[in-house]
Design an enzyme around this catalytic site. Sequence first.
Site, PDB file in Angstrom:
ATOM      1  N   LYS A  70       0.862  -1.177   0.000  1.00  0.00           N
ATOM      2  CA  LYS A  70       0.000   0.000   0.000  1.00  0.00           C
ATOM      3  C   LYS A  70       0.897   1.225   0.000  1.00  0.00           C
ATOM      4  O   LYS A  70       2.001   1.190   0.551  1.00  0.00           O
ATOM      5  CB  LYS A  70      -0.861   0.000   1.272  1.00  0.00           C
ATOM      6  CG  LYS A  70      -2.082   0.861   1.179  1.00  0.00           C
ATOM      7  CD  LYS A  70      -3.298   0.085   0.672  1.00  0.00           C
ATOM      8  CE  LYS A  70      -4.510   0.978   0.576  1.00  0.00           C
ATOM      9  NZ  LYS A  70      -5.692   0.270   0.132  1.00  0.00           N
ATOM     10  N   GLY A 108     -23.703   4.057   4.974  1.00  0.00           N
ATOM     11  CA  GLY A 108     -22.867   4.541   3.872  1.00  0.00           C
ATOM     12  C   GLY A 108     -23.487   4.253   2.521  1.00  0.00           C
ATOM     13  O   GLY A 108     -23.620   3.085   2.142  1.00  0.00           O
ATOM     14  N   GLY A 145     -22.425   5.299  -0.585  1.00  0.00           N
ATOM     15  CA  GLY A 145     -21.494   5.704  -1.636  1.00  0.00           C
ATOM     16  C   GLY A 145     -21.404   4.638  -2.711  1.00  0.00           C
ATOM     17  O   GLY A 145     -22.360   3.903  -2.979  1.00  0.00           O
ATOM     18  N   VAL A 162     -19.753   1.778  -2.867  1.00  0.00           N
ATOM     19  CA  VAL A 162     -19.947   0.392  -2.430  1.00  0.00           C
ATOM     20  C   VAL A 162     -21.337   0.200  -1.806  1.00  0.00           C
ATOM     21  O   VAL A 162     -22.108  -0.675  -2.232  1.00  0.00           O
ATOM     22  CB  VAL A 162     -18.839  -0.019  -1.426  1.00  0.00           C
ATOM     23  CG1 VAL A 162     -19.112  -1.398  -0.842  1.00  0.00           C
ATOM     24  CG2 VAL A 162     -17.481   0.000  -2.104  1.00  0.00           C
TER      25      VAL A 162
HETATM   26  P1  NAD Z   1     -17.499   6.427  -0.985  1.00  0.00           P
HETATM   27  O1  NAD Z   1     -16.740   7.643  -0.615  1.00  0.00           O
HETATM   28  O2  NAD Z   1     -18.028   6.287  -2.374  1.00  0.00           O
HETATM   29  O3  NAD Z   1     -18.744   6.263   0.001  1.00  0.00           O
HETATM   30  C1  NAD Z   1     -18.675   6.372   1.388  1.00  0.00           C
HETATM   31  C2  NAD Z   1     -20.010   6.934   1.862  1.00  0.00           C
HETATM   32  O4  NAD Z   1     -20.059   6.846   3.284  1.00  0.00           O
HETATM   33  C3  NAD Z   1     -20.205   8.407   1.488  1.00  0.00           C
HETATM   34  O5  NAD Z   1     -21.489   8.583   0.898  1.00  0.00           O
HETATM   35  C4  NAD Z   1     -20.099   9.125   2.848  1.00  0.00           C
HETATM   36  O6  NAD Z   1     -20.888  10.297   2.908  1.00  0.00           O
HETATM   37  C5  NAD Z   1     -20.601   8.049   3.790  1.00  0.00           C
HETATM   38  N1  NAD Z   1     -20.213   8.199   5.191  1.00  0.00           N
HETATM   39  C6  NAD Z   1     -19.037   8.635   5.704  1.00  0.00           C
HETATM   40  N2  NAD Z   1     -19.094   8.606   7.047  1.00  0.00           N
HETATM   41  C7  NAD Z   1     -20.306   8.121   7.398  1.00  0.00           C
HETATM   42  C8  NAD Z   1     -20.948   7.841   8.619  1.00  0.00           C
HETATM   43  N3  NAD Z   1     -20.348   8.062   9.784  1.00  0.00           N
HETATM   44  N4  NAD Z   1     -22.220   7.345   8.597  1.00  0.00           N
HETATM   45  C9  NAD Z   1     -22.851   7.131   7.427  1.00  0.00           C
HETATM   46  N5  NAD Z   1     -22.283   7.385   6.232  1.00  0.00           N
HETATM   47  C10 NAD Z   1     -21.037   7.870   6.211  1.00  0.00           C
HETATM   48  O7  NAD Z   1     -16.548   5.191  -0.599  1.00  0.00           O
HETATM   49  P2  NAD Z   1     -16.677   3.687  -1.080  1.00  0.00           P
HETATM   50  O8  NAD Z   1     -15.751   3.466  -2.214  1.00  0.00           O
HETATM   51  O9  NAD Z   1     -18.118   3.326  -1.201  1.00  0.00           O
HETATM   52  O10 NAD Z   1     -16.026   2.916   0.170  1.00  0.00           O
HETATM   53  C11 NAD Z   1     -16.769   2.660   1.350  1.00  0.00           C
HETATM   54  C12 NAD Z   1     -15.946   1.806   2.293  1.00  0.00           C
HETATM   55  O11 NAD Z   1     -15.597   0.582   1.654  1.00  0.00           O
HETATM   56  C13 NAD Z   1     -14.621   2.429   2.740  1.00  0.00           C
HETATM   57  O12 NAD Z   1     -14.355   2.002   4.075  1.00  0.00           O
HETATM   58  C14 NAD Z   1     -13.602   1.806   1.801  1.00  0.00           C
HETATM   59  O13 NAD Z   1     -12.307   1.776   2.378  1.00  0.00           O
HETATM   60  C15 NAD Z   1     -14.181   0.404   1.681  1.00  0.00           C
HETATM   61  N6  NAD Z   1     -13.762  -0.304   0.476  1.00  0.00           N
HETATM   62  C16 NAD Z   1     -14.030   0.217  -0.752  1.00  0.00           C
HETATM   63  C17 NAD Z   1     -13.653  -0.502  -1.880  1.00  0.00           C
HETATM   64  C18 NAD Z   1     -13.971   0.013  -3.270  1.00  0.00           C
HETATM   65  O14 NAD Z   1     -13.837  -0.765  -4.214  1.00  0.00           O
HETATM   66  N7  NAD Z   1     -14.419   1.236  -3.434  1.00  0.00           N
HETATM   67  C19 NAD Z   1     -12.986  -1.734  -1.764  1.00  0.00           C
HETATM   68  C20 NAD Z   1     -12.740  -2.252  -0.480  1.00  0.00           C
HETATM   69  C21 NAD Z   1     -13.135  -1.520   0.626  1.00  0.00           C
END
Ligand code: NAD
Length: 354
Positions: free
Chosen positions: A81, A182, A184, A186
Amino acid sequence: MPAFWTEADWDDHEMVEVVHDRDSGLTAIIALHSTHLGPGAGGTRFWHYATPENAMRDALRLSRGMSFKNAMAGLPMGGGKAVVLLDENRRKTPDMLAAFGDAVEALGGQYVTAEDVGASEADMVAISKRTTHVCGLPADEGDAGGDPGPFTAMGIFHGIKAAVAHKLEKDSVEGVRVALQGCGSVGGGVARLLAKEGAQLVVSDIHHDRAEELAREIGGEAVSAEAIMGVECEVFSPNALGAILDDEGIARLDCRIVAGGANNQLARPEHGRQLHERGILYAPDYVINAGGIINVSMEYLCRQHGEPCDINEVRKRIAQIPGRLEAVWQESDAGGRPSNEVADAMAMELIGRG
Ligand code: NAD
């Protein structure tokens, strides 16, 4: 900066490199935890850290997590990383991306980078001008690669179905109540897939309008970010922040399963034991959320071999996530051990550190 080998997160990492380029102002840390199974693969996080120690801790912890994730996904990749230390305004420049690409190239393929928090496909394209050891690049229709989010969501959807089968003995999520944190890339993807199969969704986001919009789209209910962890449900699915499963968070849960995509959900390993003691089935985060890294690793490996990479091969590998979770849960049930401890032991064995 204190010596990183005295840090609690130091775990016999094979290499940690601090990169500083005066001309572009780039400061980055590249951590390789293990290359036992192949080149260390894991994204680059662009972030403003309060202190360099925080950045080092993040790089150490995240690279170890990637060793475990890649091993448990059956990928021929190790764990690595990178973190790029940005100023308060999180300013990154084309020169910084170029210098970072040069640093990755200088490692000769020991480290393979991709998107993480603060990085976009366009950033990966810029980095790819200086190194071939990068993935998550835009993909043609039907090919592996591109935004990992939808593939991560697909794996989590399969994983939740496996958890429902294991814990609730149901062969479908129809009518199953899921509280999802969340909305977003995912979380939104997981919610849509679950709703399509008839699950009842309660969703939340710190941006409440995002939760309301998603709830309207899928016919679910939106609740406040403060309320979501106490919602009575069968499945709690964390897809936002890490470290939400701490003493207080676990005490509030009113669910039978925790299964979601957020990285590092357990504040500390003993919180896995707390879930176990409460009879809540936990899907270890790095096992259930591997869909995205499966996608971009396949993209990378195919490109290195000069072969096209069919998206169906990616889907086939993502469909193996439930089997891996089931193996963890069976061993957990048989030995009375928390699932996070079982998964960690399996991963350590796979990377030759058992
Ligand atoms: P993203 O930024 O698209 O979405 C995250 C969402 O969570 C946002 O809408 C944000 O407003 C919301 N959020 C933040 N804090 C919050 C809280 N306290 N309560 C409720 N909602 C909250 O990110 P993502 O790509 O969807 O990733 C989400 C999680 O999954 C992260 O922890 C990331 O590390 C993990 N992850 C993502 C991937 C990927 O492929 N994108 C892969 C493995 C792990």
